[in-house]
Design an enzyme around this catalytic site. Structure first.
Site, PDB file in Angstrom:
ATOM      1  N   SER A 130     -10.279  69.915  24.651  1.00  0.00           N
ATOM      2  CA  SER A 130      -9.569  70.295  25.870  1.00  0.00           C
ATOM      3  C   SER A 130      -9.020  69.026  26.490  1.00  0.00           C
ATOM      4  O   SER A 130      -9.496  67.913  26.193  1.00  0.00           O
ATOM      5  CB  SER A 130     -10.538  70.973  26.840  1.00  0.00           C
ATOM      6  OG  SER A 130      -9.957  71.115  28.114  1.00  0.00           O
ATOM      7  N   TYR A 141     -18.447  72.312  31.933  1.00  0.00           N
ATOM      8  CA  TYR A 141     -17.544  72.636  30.820  1.00  0.00           C
ATOM      9  C   TYR A 141     -16.804  71.384  30.350  1.00  0.00           C
ATOM     10  O   TYR A 141     -16.747  71.086  29.153  1.00  0.00           O
ATOM     11  CB  TYR A 141     -16.549  73.705  31.251  1.00  0.00           C
ATOM     12  CG  TYR A 141     -15.563  74.081  30.168  1.00  0.00           C
ATOM     13  CD1 TYR A 141     -15.944  74.896  29.110  1.00  0.00           C
ATOM     14  CD2 TYR A 141     -14.248  73.630  30.217  1.00  0.00           C
ATOM     15  CE1 TYR A 141     -15.045  75.241  28.112  1.00  0.00           C
ATOM     16  CE2 TYR A 141     -13.337  73.971  29.228  1.00  0.00           C
ATOM     17  CZ  TYR A 141     -13.741  74.777  28.177  1.00  0.00           C
ATOM     18  OH  TYR A 141     -12.845  75.111  27.182  1.00  0.00           O
ATOM     19  N   LYS A 145     -16.880  69.217  26.693  1.00  0.00           N
ATOM     20  CA  LYS A 145     -15.697  68.921  25.895  1.00  0.00           C
ATOM     21  C   LYS A 145     -15.567  67.426  25.629  1.00  0.00           C
ATOM     22  O   LYS A 145     -15.101  67.008  24.563  1.00  0.00           O
ATOM     23  CB  LYS A 145     -14.440  69.466  26.584  1.00  0.00           C
ATOM     24  CG  LYS A 145     -14.362  70.989  26.575  1.00  0.00           C
ATOM     25  CD  LYS A 145     -14.346  71.548  25.162  1.00  0.00           C
ATOM     26  CE  LYS A 145     -14.199  73.041  25.118  1.00  0.00           C
ATOM     27  NZ  LYS A 145     -14.135  73.586  23.749  1.00  0.00           N
TER      28      LYS A 145
END
Length: 230
Positions: A130, A141, A145
């Protein structure tokens, strides 16, 4: 480069969103079979798509999958999850589970299929990162990543000797279920998938799918204060 025509491909989380776009693009590029996984797989109408059950955070589930499909040429680690709130707003156990899915899940699958890829000439591993691998402000999150980006770079080094191409995919908001409710500009998943197919065919190592991703990659050379999303 990795040959797609006639290949057998595994796409985790391949029955919806970006994973579904990957599967379609790979079939269009000539893949013979695409194994698409889900926690609870649904039937597919295209016989070239083979749905299989997988829980990437479960060692036994990953091992069963490797036994089921011992003929994979390309692995796309697309499955992932998210949780709301920032790092300070979640229990450590919730953050740890997210790491188990987003980071260790990709590692489990890669460990299980690396010997398969070696036997079949090398093939490729594609890991979906991402823009948040580099940009802060999205809690756990984004942290997962960033860890996945580091994992991919290390796997690339370790898999070089067996001839396995490793591709890291970085992208901003993309029109999938995960961000459907957000009123922001979004990538078309089909465009992202097409860029990944191109990278596989050309021997690429990294896909920067959009302008926001290219911006933050360039910002890595500047002050850390520039690495934050609004």
């Amino acid at each position: 480069m990795t040959e797609i025509k006639g290949a057998r491909v595994l796409v985790t989380g391949g029955q919806r969103g970006l994973g579904k776009a990957f599967a379609a693009a790979l079939l269009e590029a000539g893949a013979e079979t695409v194994y698409v996984t889900a926690r609870r797989p649904e039937p597919e109408t295209d016989p070239r798509l083979v749905p299989l059950a997988l829980e990437v955070s479960d060692d036994a589930s990953v091992a069963r999958l490797a036994e089921q499909v011992p003929d994979v040429d390309i692995v796309v680690n697309n499955a992932g999850a998210t949780i709301p709130n920032g790092l300070l707003g979640n229990d450590v156990a919730e953050v740890a589970h997210l790491f188990d899915v987003n980071v260790l899940g990709a590692l489990r699958v890669t460990q299980a299929f690396a010997p398969v890829l070696a036997r079949r000439g090398g093939g490729a591993v594609v890991n979906v990162h991402s823009v948040l691998s580099w940009a802060s402000g999205t809690g756990a999150y984004g942290v997962t990543k960033a860890a996945l980006w580091s994992l991919t770079n290390s796997l690339r080094h370790e898999l070089t000797s067996q001839g396995t191409q490793v591709v890291g995919v970085h992208l901003g908001y993309t029109d999938t279920d995960m961000v459907r409710a957000l009123d922001v500009p979004k990538n078309d998943p089909r465009d992202v998938a097409a860029q990944v197919v191109e990278a596989l065919l050309k021997g690429g190592s990294e896909v920067l799918a959009d302008e926001v991703t290219r911006h933050f990659k360039a910002a890595l050379s500047g002050p850390v204060e520039g690495l934050a999303v609004a």
